[in-house]
Design an enzyme around this catalytic site. Sequence first.
Site, PDB file in Angstrom:
ATOM      1  N   TRP A  44       0.807  -1.137  -0.013  1.00 40.79           N
ATOM      2  CA  TRP A  44      -0.069  -0.030   0.142  1.00 40.79           C
ATOM      3  C   TRP A  44       0.809   1.293   0.100  1.00 40.79           C
ATOM      4  CZ3 TRP A  44      -0.486  -3.921   3.581  1.00 40.79           C
ATOM      5  CH2 TRP A  44       0.552  -3.836   4.549  1.00 40.79           C
ATOM      6  N   ARG A  45       2.095   1.087   0.034  1.00 42.49           N
ATOM      7  CA  ARG A  45       3.033   2.259  -0.137  1.00 42.49           C
ATOM      8  C   ARG A  45       3.267   3.050  -1.307  1.00 42.49           C
ATOM      9  NH1 ARG A  45       7.932   1.742   4.091  1.00 42.49           N
ATOM     10  NH2 ARG A  45       6.201   1.905   5.424  1.00 42.49           N
ATOM     11  N   GLU A  66      -4.705   1.174   6.840  1.00 42.10           N
ATOM     12  CA  GLU A  66      -4.568   1.517   8.327  1.00 42.10           C
ATOM     13  C   GLU A  66      -5.604   0.946   9.042  1.00 42.10           C
ATOM     14  OE1 GLU A  66      -2.051   2.946   9.400  1.00 42.10           O
ATOM     15  OE2 GLU A  66      -1.221   3.821   7.849  1.00 42.10           O
ATOM     16  N   GLN A  71      -3.294  -3.270  15.258  1.00 39.16           N
ATOM     17  CA  GLN A  71      -3.152  -4.561  15.823  1.00 39.16           C
ATOM     18  C   GLN A  71      -3.091  -5.954  15.151  1.00 39.16           C
ATOM     19  OE1 GLN A  71      -3.125  -4.692  19.863  1.00 39.16           O
ATOM     20  NE2 GLN A  71      -2.362  -2.783  18.900  1.00 39.16           N
ATOM     21  N   THR A  72      -2.429  -5.724  14.007  1.00 35.02           N
ATOM     22  CA  THR A  72      -2.420  -6.748  12.953  1.00 35.02           C
ATOM     23  C   THR A  72      -0.965  -6.666  12.126  1.00 35.02           C
ATOM     24  OG1 THR A  72      -4.797  -6.609  12.839  1.00 35.02           O
ATOM     25  CG2 THR A  72      -3.472  -8.057  11.077  1.00 35.02           C
ATOM     26  N   LEU A 109      -9.139 -12.277   9.773  1.00 40.00           N
ATOM     27  CA  LEU A 109      -8.252 -11.147  10.063  1.00 40.00           C
ATOM     28  C   LEU A 109      -8.434 -10.428  11.680  1.00 40.00           C
ATOM     29  CD1 LEU A 109      -6.264  -9.394   8.575  1.00 40.00           C
ATOM     30  CD2 LEU A 109      -7.697  -8.038   7.755  1.00 40.00           C
ATOM     31  N   GLY A 110      -9.662 -11.106  12.170  1.00 37.02           N
ATOM     32  CA  GLY A 110      -9.721 -10.787  13.663  1.00 37.02           C
ATOM     33  C   GLY A 110     -10.305  -9.306  13.742  1.00 37.02           C
ATOM     34  N   TYR A 149      -4.685   7.357  16.396  1.00 33.83           N
ATOM     35  CA  TYR A 149      -3.523   7.075  15.624  1.00 33.83           C
ATOM     36  C   TYR A 149      -4.008   7.127  14.080  1.00 33.83           C
ATOM     37  CZ  TYR A 149      -0.927   3.965  12.620  1.00 33.83           C
ATOM     38  OH  TYR A 149      -0.367   3.829  11.476  1.00 33.83           O
ATOM     39  N   ASP A 167       1.998   4.721  17.312  1.00 25.95           N
ATOM     40  CA  ASP A 167       1.654   3.229  17.289  1.00 25.95           C
ATOM     41  C   ASP A 167       2.472   2.481  18.287  1.00 25.95           C
ATOM     42  OD1 ASP A 167       3.744   3.023  15.779  1.00 25.95           O
ATOM     43  OD2 ASP A 167       3.221   1.620  14.375  1.00 25.95           O
ATOM     44  N   CYS A 219      14.351  -1.415  15.674  1.00 23.95           N
ATOM     45  CA  CYS A 219      14.114  -1.350  16.822  1.00 23.95           C
ATOM     46  C   CYS A 219      13.026  -2.470  17.211  1.00 23.95           C
ATOM     47  CB  CYS A 219      13.570   0.042  17.524  1.00 23.95           C
ATOM     48  SG  CYS A 219      13.744   0.557  19.143  1.00 23.95           S
ATOM     49  N   CYS A 226      20.786  -2.254  17.032  1.00 23.03           N
ATOM     50  CA  CYS A 226      21.075  -0.974  17.347  1.00 23.03           C
ATOM     51  C   CYS A 226      22.182  -0.598  16.283  1.00 23.03           C
ATOM     52  CB  CYS A 226      21.843  -0.813  18.724  1.00 23.03           C
ATOM     53  SG  CYS A 226      20.366  -1.531  19.832  1.00 23.03           S
TER      54      CYS A 226
END
Length: 376
Positions: A44-45, A66, A71-72, A109-110, A149, A167, A219, A226
């Site tokens: 989607w970017r 989005e 949470q996925t 997908l929940g 968010y 997020d 991260c 790091c």
Amino acid sequence: MLSTIAPVSRTGKHERSPLLTNAREALRSSLLEWYDRAGRSLPWRVRPEDRAAGVAPDPYAVWVSEIMLQQTTAQHAAPYWRAFLRRWPTVRDLADAPREEVLAAWAGLGYYARARNLHACAQTVANERGGVFPQSLEDLRALPRVGEYTSNAIRAVAFDKPASVVDGNVERVLTRMTAMQTPLPGARLEIRVLAAELASPVRPGDYAQAIMDLGAVVCTPKSPRCSACPWSAWCAGRRTGHPARFPLRQKKKSRPVRWGVCFHVTGQGRIWLRRRPETGLLGAMMELPGTGWTDSAPDPTEIDKACPFEADWRRAGRVRHVFTHFSLELEVICAAAPEGWRPDVGGWVPLTGIDQAGLPSVMMKAVRLGLETRPV
DNA sequence: AACTCGTGGAA
DNA sequence: TTTCCAAGAGT
């Protein structure tokens, strides 16, 4: 001598950090530089070079992504996003789609309230806004399932307007950067303030995706890389020697177990299914009929009461499924429908193509288990 | 503020 | 096996 960003006080009052003020521009530019170089690809970017060349994202596509990403994981959401965009290319197409089809396409997908609200939101945008998504935070926030968010994410990513996304990734990055001593979820206000001060007015869309990418790729929760981090020189968490200890979290409640029984009734290559109530767990999704789910082992009289007919019921076994706040032991018992029996609620669904019937994962498990015992 | 609301991958 | 936790929102 490199400086780290000073932590914010426990009271939530912001101790204005001159270090942040001084380092802010360096942080922004090093992150954007890293983002351009990393070139992480998501379906989607719009890539930074394309955005720079004037390619504008489709707000509808961004919004769908989005909602799915709440949470996925991106890996789980990606095939769903492709299927939705191919099947319903515009917000008008999605608004006009029958609701059962949208819910079925979401199955697996929940967090199914997302699917119900996705459809409702599509109808709002299509019917009340001429198919155009709003750009202001206030108007975005008013749409169903678009919260703090998501409104900021749409504003930044879709419209390239200044916004601050917070997020789980950003929470992790910033609590590590500051070695924040306040545990989550109490630290949310401090994090929001810090994120907003850091957010870039330049290339806001790329910056928002970059800071989330940083959390997703570098991260990471368990073993942060790091050495590959553009912010490592400023990171107080790294200097503690144990960056993975952040964010601190409050202890979580243990997960109780609930029990239930469901009836796997088949005949003529079909299975008996019904639709769950509109709201609550798995709201409006299809299921195998059964007892309610209780906090103790199933009571035989309750099973009898829910049992649709007398038959040679056979135990297929138990499905164990973990939800967010409880785990379920679901006993599956099987029988062939007696001659002439008709379901009073729900109806028959062909077993060929049961994968497309719109069953949530727990029910798909139960159907499969029953079929192992009683192949049809 | 503390719950409710899914699923699956990783360690 | 258990635990964590994902581009959170609604109540």
